[in-house]
Scaffold this motif. Structure first.
Motif, PDB file in Angstrom:
ATOM      1  N   ASN A 195      40.286  44.600  47.476  1.00  0.00           N
ATOM      2  CA  ASN A 195      41.307  45.230  46.634  1.00  0.00           C
ATOM      3  C   ASN A 195      41.798  44.316  45.521  1.00  0.00           C
ATOM      4  O   ASN A 195      41.834  44.712  44.354  1.00  0.00           O
ATOM      5  CB  ASN A 195      42.495  45.682  47.495  1.00  0.00           C
ATOM      6  CG  ASN A 195      42.158  46.921  48.322  1.00  0.00           C
ATOM      7  OD1 ASN A 195      41.008  47.332  48.388  1.00  0.00           O
ATOM      8  ND2 ASN A 195      43.149  47.514  48.939  1.00  0.00           N
ATOM      9  N   ILE A 196      42.209  43.096  45.879  1.00  0.00           N
ATOM     10  CA  ILE A 196      42.728  42.169  44.870  1.00  0.00           C
ATOM     11  C   ILE A 196      41.641  41.770  43.864  1.00  0.00           C
ATOM     12  O   ILE A 196      41.871  41.835  42.647  1.00  0.00           O
ATOM     13  CB  ILE A 196      43.359  40.926  45.535  1.00  0.00           C
ATOM     14  CG1 ILE A 196      44.629  41.341  46.301  1.00  0.00           C
ATOM     15  CG2 ILE A 196      43.687  39.863  44.491  1.00  0.00           C
ATOM     16  CD1 ILE A 196      45.281  40.215  47.063  1.00  0.00           C
ATOM     17  N   PRO A 197      40.424  41.373  44.319  1.00  0.00           N
ATOM     18  CA  PRO A 197      39.359  41.091  43.331  1.00  0.00           C
ATOM     19  C   PRO A 197      39.057  42.285  42.442  1.00  0.00           C
ATOM     20  O   PRO A 197      38.785  42.119  41.254  1.00  0.00           O
ATOM     21  CB  PRO A 197      38.156  40.743  44.221  1.00  0.00           C
ATOM     22  CG  PRO A 197      38.750  40.245  45.485  1.00  0.00           C
ATOM     23  CD  PRO A 197      39.997  41.047  45.690  1.00  0.00           C
ATOM     24  N   SER A 198      39.127  43.505  43.016  1.00  0.00           N
ATOM     25  CA  SER A 198      38.857  44.698  42.216  1.00  0.00           C
ATOM     26  C   SER A 198      39.892  44.884  41.117  1.00  0.00           C
ATOM     27  O   SER A 198      39.550  45.251  39.992  1.00  0.00           O
ATOM     28  CB  SER A 198      38.828  45.933  43.131  1.00  0.00           C
ATOM     29  OG  SER A 198      38.581  47.096  42.379  1.00  0.00           O
ATOM     30  N   LYS A 199      41.162  44.624  41.422  1.00  0.00           N
ATOM     31  CA  LYS A 199      42.218  44.755  40.411  1.00  0.00           C
ATOM     32  C   LYS A 199      42.011  43.750  39.278  1.00  0.00           C
ATOM     33  O   LYS A 199      42.176  44.071  38.097  1.00  0.00           O
ATOM     34  CB  LYS A 199      43.589  44.560  41.059  1.00  0.00           C
ATOM     35  CG  LYS A 199      44.027  45.717  41.957  1.00  0.00           C
ATOM     36  CD  LYS A 199      45.403  45.475  42.528  1.00  0.00           C
ATOM     37  CE  LYS A 199      45.835  46.601  43.463  1.00  0.00           C
ATOM     38  NZ  LYS A 199      45.966  47.897  42.755  1.00  0.00           N
ATOM     39  N   ILE A 200      41.658  42.513  39.636  1.00  0.00           N
ATOM     40  CA  ILE A 200      41.417  41.488  38.621  1.00  0.00           C
ATOM     41  C   ILE A 200      40.222  41.873  37.755  1.00  0.00           C
ATOM     42  O   ILE A 200      40.255  41.783  36.521  1.00  0.00           O
ATOM     43  CB  ILE A 200      41.182  40.120  39.285  1.00  0.00           C
ATOM     44  CG1 ILE A 200      42.438  39.683  40.056  1.00  0.00           C
ATOM     45  CG2 ILE A 200      40.797  39.072  38.240  1.00  0.00           C
ATOM     46  CD1 ILE A 200      42.230  38.437  40.898  1.00  0.00           C
ATOM     47  N   PHE A 201      39.161  42.316  38.417  1.00  0.00           N
ATOM     48  CA  PHE A 201      37.948  42.719  37.716  1.00  0.00           C
ATOM     49  C   PHE A 201      38.214  43.881  36.760  1.00  0.00           C
ATOM     50  O   PHE A 201      37.785  43.871  35.606  1.00  0.00           O
ATOM     51  CB  PHE A 201      36.891  43.100  38.748  1.00  0.00           C
ATOM     52  CG  PHE A 201      35.792  43.962  38.210  1.00  0.00           C
ATOM     53  CD1 PHE A 201      34.789  43.415  37.435  1.00  0.00           C
ATOM     54  CD2 PHE A 201      35.760  45.320  38.471  1.00  0.00           C
ATOM     55  CE1 PHE A 201      33.774  44.208  36.939  1.00  0.00           C
ATOM     56  CE2 PHE A 201      34.762  46.116  37.976  1.00  0.00           C
ATOM     57  CZ  PHE A 201      33.759  45.553  37.207  1.00  0.00           C
ATOM     58  N   ASN A 202      38.937  44.887  37.222  1.00  0.00           N
ATOM     59  CA  ASN A 202      39.213  46.058  36.377  1.00  0.00           C
ATOM     60  C   ASN A 202      40.092  45.695  35.188  1.00  0.00           C
ATOM     61  O   ASN A 202      39.914  46.227  34.089  1.00  0.00           O
ATOM     62  CB  ASN A 202      39.873  47.161  37.210  1.00  0.00           C
ATOM     63  CG  ASN A 202      38.884  47.898  38.089  1.00  0.00           C
ATOM     64  OD1 ASN A 202      37.877  48.396  37.621  1.00  0.00           O
ATOM     65  ND2 ASN A 202      39.164  47.962  39.378  1.00  0.00           N
ATOM     66  N   ALA A 203      41.056  44.790  35.397  1.00  0.00           N
ATOM     67  CA  ALA A 203      41.903  44.349  34.290  1.00  0.00           C
ATOM     68  C   ALA A 203      41.070  43.637  33.228  1.00  0.00           C
ATOM     69  O   ALA A 203      41.247  43.865  32.020  1.00  0.00           O
ATOM     70  CB  ALA A 203      43.003  43.432  34.811  1.00  0.00           C
ATOM     71  N   ALA A 204      40.148  42.788  33.672  1.00  0.00           N
ATOM     72  CA  ALA A 204      39.280  42.079  32.726  1.00  0.00           C
ATOM     73  C   ALA A 204      38.358  43.054  31.997  1.00  0.00           C
ATOM     74  O   ALA A 204      38.121  42.917  30.789  1.00  0.00           O
ATOM     75  CB  ALA A 204      38.449  41.033  33.474  1.00  0.00           C
ATOM     76  N   ALA A 205      37.857  44.061  32.711  1.00  0.00           N
ATOM     77  CA  ALA A 205      36.971  45.054  32.093  1.00  0.00           C
ATOM     78  C   ALA A 205      37.716  45.873  31.039  1.00  0.00           C
ATOM     79  O   ALA A 205      37.170  46.173  29.978  1.00  0.00           O
ATOM     80  CB  ALA A 205      36.382  45.960  33.159  1.00  0.00           C
ATOM     81  N   ARG A 206      38.962  46.253  31.343  1.00  0.00           N
ATOM     82  CA  ARG A 206      39.764  47.005  30.357  1.00  0.00           C
ATOM     83  C   ARG A 206      39.996  46.178  29.105  1.00  0.00           C
ATOM     84  O   ARG A 206      39.879  46.674  27.983  1.00  0.00           O
ATOM     85  CB  ARG A 206      41.113  47.407  30.967  1.00  0.00           C
ATOM     86  CG  ARG A 206      41.059  48.560  31.936  1.00  0.00           C
ATOM     87  CD  ARG A 206      42.452  49.104  32.222  1.00  0.00           C
ATOM     88  NE  ARG A 206      43.317  48.105  32.824  1.00  0.00           N
ATOM     89  CZ  ARG A 206      43.392  47.869  34.135  1.00  0.00           C
ATOM     90  NH1 ARG A 206      42.640  48.566  34.974  1.00  0.00           N
ATOM     91  NH2 ARG A 206      44.215  46.954  34.610  1.00  0.00           N
ATOM     92  N   LYS A 207      40.346  44.917  29.295  1.00  0.00           N
ATOM     93  CA  LYS A 207      40.651  44.050  28.161  1.00  0.00           C
ATOM     94  C   LYS A 207      39.419  43.814  27.299  1.00  0.00           C
ATOM     95  O   LYS A 207      39.490  43.810  26.064  1.00  0.00           O
ATOM     96  CB  LYS A 207      41.182  42.709  28.685  1.00  0.00           C
ATOM     97  CG  LYS A 207      41.642  41.739  27.621  1.00  0.00           C
ATOM     98  CD  LYS A 207      42.909  42.211  26.944  1.00  0.00           C
ATOM     99  CE  LYS A 207      43.446  41.159  25.984  1.00  0.00           C
ATOM    100  NZ  LYS A 207      44.648  41.616  25.249  1.00  0.00           N
ATOM    101  N   THR A 208      38.289  43.628  27.949  1.00  0.00           N
ATOM    102  CA  THR A 208      37.066  43.289  27.231  1.00  0.00           C
ATOM    103  C   THR A 208      36.434  44.489  26.535  1.00  0.00           C
ATOM    104  O   THR A 208      35.963  44.386  25.400  1.00  0.00           O
ATOM    105  CB  THR A 208      36.038  42.671  28.201  1.00  0.00           C
ATOM    106  OG1 THR A 208      36.636  41.553  28.860  1.00  0.00           O
ATOM    107  CG2 THR A 208      34.798  42.205  27.467  1.00  0.00           C
TER     108      THR A 208
END
Length: 293
Positions: free
Chosen positions: A106-119
């Motif tokens: 869950n936590i890695p997924s949130k970090i990953f999704n935030a980075a994907a949105r930003k990029t």
């Protein structure tokens, strides 16, 4: 599907399973012409499975769903409605409430999704949700390869499909099997994110990036070499002791950056050559299909 009077087909992708999955798929296919199957020769991964399914899918609306029973099929009518009536080209599921391990997923997924949105600029909460709906034109015009299944919305945006949204979907606890998710997939996900960022920015013009970096390196190299020449002339003119060029650190700076600049230019040329080459060979071997596909 029947209760909503949908005409439909169900395509199972057997990604190299070692149990009785294929026998079950064949049995279902014999009893129902709407059920079809593709069996890979070995495990090739989710992206290749989606690629094979997208090639065979014939419906106006295509919905993907993982086979681990964590997605609810009752989401399908609303996903279909959003594609056909609200005219979205892609609707991605959002597992707002998840039943996965908090620390490892869950936590890695949130970090990953935030980075994907930003990029990427695609504003989705859950890029990796397997439950998605597409217009047929989307799946027929994107190339899902490697591990890029995580970034299908980004691939769609890069292909010119901008009407992308998300829908909150129910997520159910896994009952059978074990997840293959690990820290290595988290790392690979970020590496793929960097790749797709590069491809979206410079995929059609790699020389623009590598050529610019090469020019910058050459400018630094020429300035460094010019400084060496100027300093030697200055010392000669003023009759000052003159050291060997090889003992001057600027000599190595100039040499190094010029070599790096040359490598950047070569990388740009190779990128342009690769871009112009066409990949005709499939990235997986299908072992068998059901008779009706």
């Amino acid at each position: 599907m029947r209760s909503n009077s949908f005409s439909y087909e169900i395509i199972f992708i057997d990604d190299g399973s070692t149990d009785n999955s294929w026998k079950t798929i064949e049995s279902l296919s014999l009893n129902d012409e709407n059920v079809k199957g593709i069996r890979f020769n070995r495990n090739y991964g989710k992206s290749q499975a989606l690629h094979a399914g997208f090639l065979k899918a014939s419906g106006d609306v295509v919905i993907t769903m993982d086979a681990d029973l964590q997605d609810n099929p009752e989401e399908i009518p609303e996903l279909y409605r959003m594609i056909t009536q609200e005219d979205y080209q892609l609707v991605s599921g959002w597992k707002k409430k998840r039943y996965d391990n908090v620390l490892t997923k869950n936590i890695p997924s949130k970090i990953f999704n935030a980075a994907a949105r930003k990029t990427s600029g695609v504003q989705l909460h859950d890029f990796n949700c397997g439950l998605k709906a597409y217009k047929q034109e989307v799946i027929k015009n994107i190339d899902v390869y490697g591990e890029m299944h995580r970034y299908i919305p980004v691939l769609a945006k890069n292909a010119g499909f901008y009407r992308i949204t998300e829908k909150e979907v129910k997520h159910q606890a896994r009952k059978y099997g074990k997840t293959k998710f690990g820290i290595n997939r988290f790392i690979y996900g970020f590496l793929d994110l960097i790749s797709i960022w590069f491809l979206s920015k410079f995929g059609r013009r790699p020389m623009h990036l590598f050529g610019s970096l090469g020019v910058l390196m050459f400018i630094i190299g020429f300035i460094s070499a010019g400084w060496i020449g100027f300093s030697k002339l200055y010392k000669l003119y003023h009759h000052q002791p003159n050291t060997l060029v090889a003992l001057n650190p600027w000599f190595y700076i100039a040499l190094t950056v010029m070599i790096i600049g040359t490598q950047f230019f070569l990388a740009g040329f190779l990128g342009e050559l690769i871009l112009r080459s066409k990949r005709d060979k499939e990235r997986y071997l299908i072992r068998k299909t059901t008779a009706n596909i």
